[in-house]
Enzyme design. Structure first.
Site, PDB file in Angstrom:
ATOM      1  N   GLY A   1       0.864  -1.181   0.000  1.00 17.52           N
ATOM      2  CA  GLY A   1       0.000   0.000   0.000  1.00 17.52           C
ATOM      3  C   GLY A   1       0.891   1.218   0.000  1.00 17.52           C
TER       4      GLY A   1
ATOM      5  N   SER B   1       6.033  -5.410  -0.958  1.00 19.31           N
ATOM      6  CA  SER B   1       5.982  -3.994  -1.339  1.00 19.31           C
ATOM      7  C   SER B   1       6.270  -3.087  -0.123  1.00 19.31           C
ATOM      8  CB  SER B   1       4.616  -3.716  -1.989  1.00 19.31           C
ATOM      9  OG  SER B   1       4.600  -2.462  -2.599  1.00 19.31           O
ATOM     10  N   ALA B   2       5.323  -2.324   0.374  1.00 20.05           N
ATOM     11  CA  ALA B   2       5.581  -1.498   1.571  1.00 20.05           C
ATOM     12  C   ALA B   2       6.027  -2.371   2.744  1.00 20.05           C
ATOM     13  CB  ALA B   2       4.331  -0.708   1.945  1.00 20.05           C
TER      14      ALA B   2
ATOM     15  N   HIS C   1       9.122  -3.210  -6.448  1.00 16.59           N
ATOM     16  CA  HIS C   1       8.568  -2.898  -7.783  1.00 16.59           C
ATOM     17  C   HIS C   1       9.645  -2.255  -8.665  1.00 16.59           C
ATOM     18  CE1 HIS C   1       4.395  -3.608  -6.418  1.00 16.59           C
ATOM     19  NE2 HIS C   1       4.686  -2.901  -5.355  1.00 16.59           N
TER      20      HIS C   1
ATOM     21  N   GLU D   1       9.385  -7.124  -9.893  1.00 15.98           N
ATOM     22  CA  GLU D   1       8.159  -7.843  -9.519  1.00 15.98           C
ATOM     23  C   GLU D   1       8.299  -9.328  -9.838  1.00 15.98           C
ATOM     24  OE1 GLU D   1       5.101  -5.649 -11.564  1.00 15.98           O
ATOM     25  OE2 GLU D   1       4.998  -4.149  -9.967  1.00 15.98           O
TER      26      GLU D   1
END
Lengths: 233, 233
Positions: free
Chosen positions: B90, B122-123, B159, B194
């Protein structure tokens, strides 16, 4: 009284530094022989002198003297005496950190509200908004605050980029990022595409350049505005 | 003792949530029936319950119970008792702000260093690094610090995106942004494409997935490492 040009980028593809906006810069800065340049965003870590030389080269075409603010022993005094200021792009976190560290933010803001001519590109455009929170930059430095000049009653997203429908990348699109901003922040955001700028004369704000701009308001679908139209909320 | 999976993304193009990494997750979490989910990054502003339901759906395929940390009256106590934690993606600024606000950062760090199994995408991957300063996210909230868990001796860029040679856009490429980071910061950065992830077993860190990763060290040209190789500095 306010006089600002707030530009998405210094350079558009296929032309040289500031070339696309030179006619408007000549008119905007017609009363100023000297422009104080704020190089603190330092793209790519180049020296303040080297960055100022790039800005000078851009302004040579319209016969202006560009002086880096870093060459003054007292940058606050330099801003108090300036007739015109240009803040170049680079990294917004770095720029804002420096503006706070040197305590020049209040003076720059006061001079802008007195009518001093201010031109900013990219990071230098971003800081004219209420906060720097719609920057695209990487947080390479921790600034004491995200609050910026508030010379306009909204935020800027420079280098606005439309989603690429053929992309397979799962990182957020620019539009998604700005929507996330609006889950916890209320101020409108103008996504300025490269080659667009806002001309601020007092409280009248006009979109300039050849392109539309994309406007994001909290709890509304984003929408486009045409070049030449007034930005109002 | 440390046990982490640090993944670039939750989802790769053309497959469902976590699908590409399920075999490794089944092995990684084999001793844990329940996984505590940290939903604070809240992509797109959805509720913590809704985000936890997405995570549960992903983990249904390997028969795990996913419980949102927000459902506990005391999140610190929940972490102290957890055998396994998953932090979803997020917005990293939002995630880090919440981790500090709820004062769970020290406990999460302590449990990771005790060997609790931690999976982040991700985060949730970004915060395993020394700082969150190589996030791609928009600074929609001002966190009290950019310092993160330091479970690994470098930073993550999730990413990771290669430059597009056909692009006419003047915004910085990812590589340029990380180079700017290194003009004022010294820690190495791993750009995880990714579909890539790092497997951390104690101090041994192995690149997994089918792709290479791009490594950035200060004052060195960036270079690629192969899947299966150990990350060392």
């Amino acid at each position: 009284m306010k006089n600002l040009l707030i530009a998405s980028t210094s350079t558009v593809h296929g032309s040289s530094y500031l070339e696309y906006i030179l006619d408007d810069l000549a008119e905007f800065f017609k009363a100023s022989e000297e422009i104080i340049f704020i190089p603190y965003a330092r793209p790519g870590g180049i020296s303040h002198d080297d960055y100022t030389a790039i800005a000078q080269k851009g302004f040579d075409a319209i016969g202006k003297q560009v002086t880096g603010i870093h060459t003054f022993s007292d940058p606050i005094e330099a801003l108090k005496n300036a007739k015109a200021v240009f803040t170049g792009g680079g990294n917004t976190f770095l720029l804002v950190s420096q503006l706070y560290k040197l305590d020049v933010m209040p003076t720059l803001r006061a001079r802008i509200f007195e009518g001093m001519h201010y031109f900013g590109t990219s990071a230098g455009a971003n800081i004219t908004g209420l906060t720097m929170q719609t920057t695209n930059d990487m947080p390479i430095m921790y600034p004491p605050s995200f609050k910026t000049l508030g010379a306009i009653p909204f935020n800027i997203n420079p280098h606005y980029l439309d989603p690429d429908p053929s992309s397979t990348h799962k990182g957020e699109t620019r539009e998604t990022r700005i929507k996330e901003f609006h889950t916890i922040n209320t101020q409108p955001v103008i996504g300025l595409r490269e080659g667009s700028w806002l001309e601020v004369k007092n409280d009248r704000i006009i979109l300039k350049g050849n392109l539309q701009a994309r406007v994001f308001e909290q709890n509304k679908p984003p929408y486009e505005i045409e070049s030449g139209s007034e930005v109002r909320f």
